[in-house]
Design an enzyme around this catalytic site. Sequence first.
Site, PDB file in Angstrom:
ATOM      1  N   LYS A 120       0.825  -1.222   0.000  1.00  0.00           N
ATOM      2  CA  LYS A 120       0.000   0.000   0.000  1.00  0.00           C
ATOM      3  C   LYS A 120       0.850   1.259   0.000  1.00  0.00           C
ATOM      4  O   LYS A 120       0.498   2.246  -0.638  1.00  0.00           O
ATOM      5  CB  LYS A 120      -0.930   0.022   1.210  1.00  0.00           C
ATOM      6  CG  LYS A 120      -2.123  -0.895   1.042  1.00  0.00           C
ATOM      7  CD  LYS A 120      -3.225  -0.514   2.020  1.00  0.00           C
ATOM      8  CE  LYS A 120      -4.422  -1.430   1.900  1.00  0.00           C
ATOM      9  NZ  LYS A 120      -5.398  -1.224   2.982  1.00  0.00           N
ATOM     10  N   LYS A 203      -5.433 -10.484  -6.514  1.00  0.00           N
ATOM     11  CA  LYS A 203      -6.554 -10.617  -5.584  1.00  0.00           C
ATOM     12  C   LYS A 203      -7.747  -9.767  -6.043  1.00  0.00           C
ATOM     13  O   LYS A 203      -7.545  -8.655  -6.520  1.00  0.00           O
ATOM     14  CB  LYS A 203      -6.076 -10.133  -4.204  1.00  0.00           C
ATOM     15  CG  LYS A 203      -7.000 -10.444  -3.065  1.00  0.00           C
ATOM     16  CD  LYS A 203      -6.455  -9.892  -1.758  1.00  0.00           C
ATOM     17  CE  LYS A 203      -6.658  -8.393  -1.667  1.00  0.00           C
ATOM     18  NZ  LYS A 203      -6.368  -7.807  -0.364  1.00  0.00           N
ATOM     19  N   LYS A 206     -11.624  -4.188  -3.876  1.00  0.00           N
ATOM     20  CA  LYS A 206     -12.475  -3.023  -4.134  1.00  0.00           C
ATOM     21  C   LYS A 206     -11.675  -1.888  -4.735  1.00  0.00           C
ATOM     22  O   LYS A 206     -12.243  -0.962  -5.311  1.00  0.00           O
ATOM     23  CB  LYS A 206     -13.211  -2.590  -2.861  1.00  0.00           C
ATOM     24  CG  LYS A 206     -12.381  -2.516  -1.604  1.00  0.00           C
ATOM     25  CD  LYS A 206     -13.275  -2.439  -0.350  1.00  0.00           C
ATOM     26  CE  LYS A 206     -12.553  -2.965   0.881  1.00  0.00           C
ATOM     27  NZ  LYS A 206     -13.410  -3.347   1.976  1.00  0.00           N
TER      28      LYS A 206
HETATM   29  P1  TYM Z   1     -10.419  -5.755   4.509  1.00  0.00           P
HETATM   30  O1  TYM Z   1     -11.440  -4.704   4.756  1.00  0.00           O
HETATM   31  O2  TYM Z   1      -9.400  -5.526   3.462  1.00  0.00           O
HETATM   32  O3  TYM Z   1     -11.140  -7.114   4.180  1.00  0.00           O
HETATM   33  C1  TYM Z   1     -12.169  -7.630   5.029  1.00  0.00           C
HETATM   34  C2  TYM Z   1     -12.130  -9.141   5.032  1.00  0.00           C
HETATM   35  O4  TYM Z   1     -12.318  -9.641   3.711  1.00  0.00           O
HETATM   36  C3  TYM Z   1     -11.254 -10.518   3.371  1.00  0.00           C
HETATM   37  N1  TYM Z   1     -10.971 -10.391   1.935  1.00  0.00           N
HETATM   38  C4  TYM Z   1     -10.873 -11.427   1.095  1.00  0.00           C
HETATM   39  N2  TYM Z   1     -11.022 -12.751   1.286  1.00  0.00           N
HETATM   40  C5  TYM Z   1     -10.868 -13.552   0.216  1.00  0.00           C
HETATM   41  N3  TYM Z   1     -10.587 -13.087  -1.031  1.00  0.00           N
HETATM   42  C6  TYM Z   1     -10.440 -11.764  -1.272  1.00  0.00           C
HETATM   43  N4  TYM Z   1     -10.178 -11.321  -2.501  1.00  0.00           N
HETATM   44  C7  TYM Z   1     -10.575 -10.865  -0.174  1.00  0.00           C
HETATM   45  N5  TYM Z   1     -10.507  -9.509  -0.050  1.00  0.00           N
HETATM   46  C8  TYM Z   1     -10.738  -9.244   1.257  1.00  0.00           C
HETATM   47  C9  TYM Z   1     -10.095 -10.064   4.224  1.00  0.00           C
HETATM   48  O5  TYM Z   1      -9.136 -11.085   4.391  1.00  0.00           O
HETATM   49  C10 TYM Z   1     -10.778  -9.698   5.517  1.00  0.00           C
HETATM   50  O6  TYM Z   1     -11.007 -10.843   6.318  1.00  0.00           O
HETATM   51  N6  TYM Z   1      -7.292  -5.149   8.318  1.00  0.00           N
HETATM   52  C11 TYM Z   1      -8.554  -5.705   7.928  1.00  0.00           C
HETATM   53  C12 TYM Z   1      -9.720  -5.193   8.755  1.00  0.00           C
HETATM   54  C13 TYM Z   1      -9.550  -5.351  10.230  1.00  0.00           C
HETATM   55  C14 TYM Z   1      -9.669  -6.544  10.965  1.00  0.00           C
HETATM   56  C15 TYM Z   1      -9.468  -6.188  12.340  1.00  0.00           C
HETATM   57  C16 TYM Z   1      -9.889  -7.884  10.610  1.00  0.00           C
HETATM   58  C17 TYM Z   1      -9.295  -4.342  11.123  1.00  0.00           C
HETATM   59  N7  TYM Z   1      -9.250  -4.852  12.384  1.00  0.00           N
HETATM   60  C18 TYM Z   1      -9.507  -7.134  13.350  1.00  0.00           C
HETATM   61  C19 TYM Z   1      -9.929  -8.834  11.640  1.00  0.00           C
HETATM   62  C20 TYM Z   1      -9.725  -8.462  12.991  1.00  0.00           C
HETATM   63  C21 TYM Z   1      -8.820  -5.342   6.487  1.00  0.00           C
HETATM   64  O7  TYM Z   1      -8.345  -4.375   5.986  1.00  0.00           O
HETATM   65  O8  TYM Z   1      -9.702  -6.155   5.878  1.00  0.00           O
END
Ligand code: TYM
Length: 344
Positions: A120, A203, A206
Amino acid sequence: MTAAQPKFTPRIFSGIQPSGGLTLGNYLGALKRFVEKQDEGIETIYCLVDLHAITVWQDPARLRDQTREAAAAFIAAGIDPKRSILFNQSQVSAHAELGWVLNCVARMGWMNRMTQWKDKAGKDAEKASLGLFAYPSLMAADILLYHATMVPVGEDQKQHVELCRDIAAKFNHDYGVDFFPLTEPLIEGAATRVMSLRDGTKKMSKSDPSDASRINLTDDADTIAQKLRKARTDAEPLPGTVAGLKHRPEARNLVNIYAALAGRTPAQVVAEYEGKGFGTFKPALADLAVAKLAPIATEMKRLMADPAEIDRILGDGADRADVIAQPILARTLEITGMIRSRKP
Ligand code: TYM
């Protein structure tokens, strides 16, 4: 939970950033599994991490809308805000407070090794926000504030949950306590890494500039079907075993998506479609995806018509989250040597 830490009762925490609409990757890798965990009867706490979202610039009005839309997606997908706690992070100030304490436990070198930080921030790390660098320690605070024992996530978050364990272990060690659990990442199922529909090596995200690369949870039936029919593939028929998909990332991705949507294994899916071309497989996948996803989009639209009710649900969730979080934050501050003399 590991046998070494029997005192922590099973509790699930996970979060999603409301920085843009949710995709099929978020749904299969996270949201669908959040619903399954809730339905297994484990205590579940789910958070829209708006403080994480602002580590990169967000238009304020859009962020508010997207947070409501993400809440609507959770509910439409099957999260029951009575059985699970559903809230947005910034309404529980203990996240930011514990985040600070953990910033003082985590090491710069640990953060520097995070692949998402490298991706990022890119070559312009000097211009990235300090928040983006510290992002994983706020994520650790999210999890540890509830003494969560398990965190369902997609594969891309594994490194962050492992870092949370390192931070918890260092806190416990430095202060000579056994206070924070060593939380387990739960990375299960056929679609823990959903790939772009235009490039099977990237991957699904969004933030991809091409809308055709992803299915958005707000897409209607026609859009879903069209994107899947146009998804990039190779010319070969499907193999009879999963091993046969090894060097075929696009084919593997579509099989994994089918399996996750159908609640089957990829092996069962290829066994059924062995020898069939994408002319047969893609329409079947499109029908399945429309059947599973279009009702979610419809329900989201209905829920979004009443933003005040969404805000009420998030406020109620935040109140319930705060009841769990406050004593854990208070104890953390006591452990670290802060005076706590105000009347509650
Ligand atoms: P984020 O918002 O990028 O994604 C949310 C969840 O979706 C999953 N995900 C995917 N799984 C499979 N294939 C994909 N292409 C894909 N894109 C996204 C992510 O693995 C995630 O589970 N840092 C985290 C948010 C967060 C969080 C936390 C998660 C903040 N605090 C505490 C767990 C516990 C994030 O940016 O996810």
